[in-house]
Write a protein that holds these residues in place. Structure first.
Motif, PDB file in Angstrom:
ATOM      1  N   THR A   8      19.406   3.758  -1.016  1.00  0.00           N
ATOM      2  CA  THR A   8      19.213   5.166  -0.650  1.00  0.00           C
ATOM      3  C   THR A   8      17.750   5.453  -0.345  1.00  0.00           C
ATOM      4  O   THR A   8      17.431   6.235   0.561  1.00  0.00           O
ATOM      5  CB  THR A   8      19.699   6.077  -1.793  1.00  0.00           C
ATOM      6  OG1 THR A   8      21.093   5.829  -2.023  1.00  0.00           O
ATOM      7  CG2 THR A   8      19.502   7.542  -1.437  1.00  0.00           C
ATOM      8  N   SER A 129      29.193   1.409   3.950  1.00  0.00           N
ATOM      9  CA  SER A 129      28.082   2.337   3.734  1.00  0.00           C
ATOM     10  C   SER A 129      27.445   2.818   5.029  1.00  0.00           C
ATOM     11  O   SER A 129      26.520   3.628   4.995  1.00  0.00           O
ATOM     12  CB  SER A 129      26.997   1.676   2.866  1.00  0.00           C
ATOM     13  OG  SER A 129      26.432   0.559   3.531  1.00  0.00           O
ATOM     14  N   ARG A 132      27.434   6.609   5.591  1.00  0.00           N
ATOM     15  CA  ARG A 132      26.497   7.277   4.676  1.00  0.00           C
ATOM     16  C   ARG A 132      25.069   7.147   5.177  1.00  0.00           C
ATOM     17  O   ARG A 132      24.314   8.137   5.227  1.00  0.00           O
ATOM     18  CB  ARG A 132      26.616   6.669   3.280  1.00  0.00           C
ATOM     19  CG  ARG A 132      25.546   7.190   2.304  1.00  0.00           C
ATOM     20  CD  ARG A 132      25.623   6.475   0.964  1.00  0.00           C
ATOM     21  NE  ARG A 132      25.310   5.066   1.066  1.00  0.00           N
ATOM     22  CZ  ARG A 132      24.065   4.574   1.061  1.00  0.00           C
ATOM     23  NH1 ARG A 132      23.023   5.406   0.996  1.00  0.00           N
ATOM     24  NH2 ARG A 132      23.855   3.285   1.141  1.00  0.00           N
ATOM     25  N   VAL A 136      22.608  10.155   6.518  1.00  0.00           N
ATOM     26  CA  VAL A 136      21.300  10.480   5.944  1.00  0.00           C
ATOM     27  C   VAL A 136      20.239  10.532   7.047  1.00  0.00           C
ATOM     28  O   VAL A 136      19.422  11.459   7.108  1.00  0.00           O
ATOM     29  CB  VAL A 136      20.912   9.451   4.869  1.00  0.00           C
ATOM     30  CG1 VAL A 136      19.454   9.642   4.434  1.00  0.00           C
ATOM     31  CG2 VAL A 136      21.823   9.579   3.657  1.00  0.00           C
ATOM     32  N   SER A 263      24.659  14.002   5.123  1.00  0.00           N
ATOM     33  CA  SER A 263      24.926  12.866   4.245  1.00  0.00           C
ATOM     34  C   SER A 263      26.342  12.919   3.689  1.00  0.00           C
ATOM     35  O   SER A 263      27.072  11.930   3.698  1.00  0.00           O
ATOM     36  CB  SER A 263      23.906  12.852   3.094  1.00  0.00           C
ATOM     37  OG  SER A 263      24.153  11.757   2.236  1.00  0.00           O
ATOM     38  N   GLY A 264      26.761  14.100   3.228  1.00  0.00           N
ATOM     39  CA  GLY A 264      28.121  14.238   2.717  1.00  0.00           C
ATOM     40  C   GLY A 264      29.147  13.998   3.804  1.00  0.00           C
ATOM     41  O   GLY A 264      30.185  13.381   3.573  1.00  0.00           O
ATOM     42  N   GLY A 266      28.777  12.028   6.355  1.00  0.00           N
ATOM     43  CA  GLY A 266      28.824  10.594   6.590  1.00  0.00           C
ATOM     44  C   GLY A 266      29.691   9.878   5.574  1.00  0.00           C
ATOM     45  O   GLY A 266      30.431   8.940   5.909  1.00  0.00           O
ATOM     46  N   ARG A 267      29.634  10.294   4.325  1.00  0.00           N
ATOM     47  CA  ARG A 267      30.476   9.686   3.287  1.00  0.00           C
ATOM     48  C   ARG A 267      31.954   9.942   3.564  1.00  0.00           C
ATOM     49  O   ARG A 267      32.797   9.061   3.355  1.00  0.00           O
ATOM     50  CB  ARG A 267      30.093  10.252   1.921  1.00  0.00           C
ATOM     51  CG  ARG A 267      28.695   9.841   1.449  1.00  0.00           C
ATOM     52  CD  ARG A 267      28.352  10.499   0.125  1.00  0.00           C
ATOM     53  NE  ARG A 267      26.970  10.276  -0.241  1.00  0.00           N
ATOM     54  CZ  ARG A 267      26.543   9.198  -0.908  1.00  0.00           C
ATOM     55  NH1 ARG A 267      27.404   8.262  -1.265  1.00  0.00           N
ATOM     56  NH2 ARG A 267      25.262   9.054  -1.206  1.00  0.00           N
ATOM     57  N   ASP A 270      33.142   7.591   6.219  1.00  0.00           N
ATOM     58  CA  ASP A 270      33.405   6.259   5.678  1.00  0.00           C
ATOM     59  C   ASP A 270      34.767   6.206   4.990  1.00  0.00           C
ATOM     60  O   ASP A 270      35.500   5.220   5.096  1.00  0.00           O
ATOM     61  CB  ASP A 270      32.317   5.874   4.656  1.00  0.00           C
ATOM     62  CG  ASP A 270      30.992   5.538   5.318  1.00  0.00           C
ATOM     63  OD1 ASP A 270      31.011   5.131   6.495  1.00  0.00           O
ATOM     64  OD2 ASP A 270      29.944   5.684   4.666  1.00  0.00           O
ATOM     65  N   SER A 324      29.317   6.695  14.336  1.00  0.00           N
ATOM     66  CA  SER A 324      30.150   5.829  13.521  1.00  0.00           C
ATOM     67  C   SER A 324      31.146   5.071  14.392  1.00  0.00           C
ATOM     68  O   SER A 324      31.416   3.891  14.166  1.00  0.00           O
ATOM     69  CB  SER A 324      30.898   6.659  12.470  1.00  0.00           C
ATOM     70  OG  SER A 324      31.803   5.859  11.742  1.00  0.00           O
TER      71      SER A 324
END
Length: 407
Positions: A8, A129, A132, A136, A263-264, A266-267, A270, A324
């Motif tokens: 991170t 990852s 994520r 970010v 960031s959230g 991106g998670r 994934d 992505s």
């Protein structure tokens, strides 16, 4: 270079560097009225600063970013940051608007360090990852775009618009040092001649319908984004708002929430990779609706802030999802993919800033909102009718997940 879970701390460092770099292309937007007055230029004339900057970015994306696969990224990034530093320092002393517009081209070229860093991070990260990490970094990019307006306004209020460029040049000089000390031991991913590498960017478009559709969608959302932010400065500076330079800068904070969601988001990408096509359609629909809210904000700051929040969040969702998807097209050519995707993004920015400036000058705020909404609807049409290849790939992914779950 093997993929892994990127720390991170490193992702955040890349995010800060990208935020500082991307801000350079947007410092002028809240200062356009002040620059026009100081240099005795017209509204349309100073609006060219945004357009020529995007032209520089498009040129850099097409002719420089592909080289990131065949040279050491540390050296390439250093050259780009030095270019940015010198162009910004020159902008601080620019005697007229045409000179400032020419220097904006070189500032735009320097900004292509962002996709180079993004492609490098995507190569470092594993599949679990990657969303994520990209979230970010893209959060840093959007944060830099939005905060640039506030920072520029505050600095200009205290020391004039030229001081903004002086501060920006100092920040880029510092970023150059950080890059030289952070990226070590990277080697070219491919052994290829430069001209063949540049030509292969177009080959990616010919081979992949997913690249074509996602690049077209990316161009549309960037056009919508710049359509709003190019014109809103003139709206806020005039009646009924009559905002000062600081007030215009503080308004830009309305879009920071979109950056914080990156960031959230991106998670989630994934975790729910098999829903990326559907989520993009929803986000594009929300983007179109946001311009209706913005149009109603012609005399209401509350609606204007609400519309900006919704718009930025929708654009961020589409942009992170786009990356992505496209970075999975060819894992050995991510710099070429970044070049193709971000070139379309920059072309969209050129179209959005130009059309919006002309629409605002001709018909006012409602015309600028119609322009932004039109770009959003165009992206929605591409998503609906031009994504057959991606839908087929998504069905295959869903079937694979179902088969794995039933074993």
């Amino acid at each position: 270079m093997s993929s892994q879970a990127v720390p991170t701390r490193l992702a955040l460092l890349f995010s800060v560097i990208c935020g500082v770099t991307t801000a350079n292309a947007y410092y002028a937007q809240p200062l356009l009225d002040r620059i026009a007055e100081d240099l005795h230029a017209s509204t349309a004339g100073v609006s060219l600063l945004v357009t020529t900057g995007q032209v520089g970015t498009a040129l850099g994306l097409l002719f420089i970013v592909p080289a990131a696969d065949i040279v050491r990224r540390q050296n390439l990034l250093t050259a780009l940051f030095v270019t940015n530093t010198l162009a910004l320092a020159g902008s601080a002393a620019a005697p007229n608007a045409p000179t400032l517009a020419v220097l904006a081209v070189f500032v735009g070229i320097g900004a292509v360090a962002i996709p180079v860093i993004s492609a490098y991070a995507a190569t470092l990260a594993d599949d679990a990852s990657r969303g994520r990490v990209l979230g970010v970094i893209m959060g840093g990019v959007l944060f830099g775009i939005l905060m640039s307006r506030t920072v520029a306004s505050l600095i200009a209020a205290a020391g004039g618009w030229r001081t903004v460029y002086v501060v920006a040049a100092v920040l880029m000089a510092a970023a150059t040092v950080v890059v030289r000390t952070t990226i070590h031991g990277d080697q070219p991913a491919l052994q290829k001649r430069y001209l063949a590498q540049v030509g292969s960017v177009l080959a990616q478009f010919r081979r992949s319908s997913i690249m074509r559709s996602r690049c077209a969608i990316g161009a549309c959302v960037m056009a919508a984004f710049t359509a709003f932010w190019t014109s809103v400065t003139f709206l806020l500076a005039g009646p009924p708002f009559e905002y000062s330079q600081i007030g215009i800068g503080l308004f830009a904070l309305s879009g920071v929430a979109g950056a914080l969601m990156a960031s959230g988001g991106g998670r989630l990408i994934d975790r729910y990779r098999h829903w990326r096509w559907q989520s993009s359609g929803v986000a594009l629909g929300v983007l179109a609706v946001s311009f209706g809210i913005l149009a109603l904000g012609r005399s209401s700051i509350v609606l204007l802030v609400l519309g900006a929040l919704v718009m930025d969040a929708a654009i961020q969702a589409v942009h992170v999802t786009n990356q992505s998807v496209v970075y999975e097209v060819d894992q050995q050519a991510r710099a070429r993919i970044a070049s193709g995707y971000m070139t379309s993004f920059a072309i969209g920015g050129v179209a959005g800033s130009y059309v919006s400036a002309q629409a605002f000058e001709a018909t006012g705020w409602y015309g600028a909102c119609w322009a932004g909404a039109g770009f959003a609807v165009l992206g929605l049409l591409v998503w609906l009718f031009g994504s057959g290849g991606e839908r087929a790939a998504q069905r295959s992914l869903a079937e694979a997940r179902l088969e794995s779950a039933t074993r």
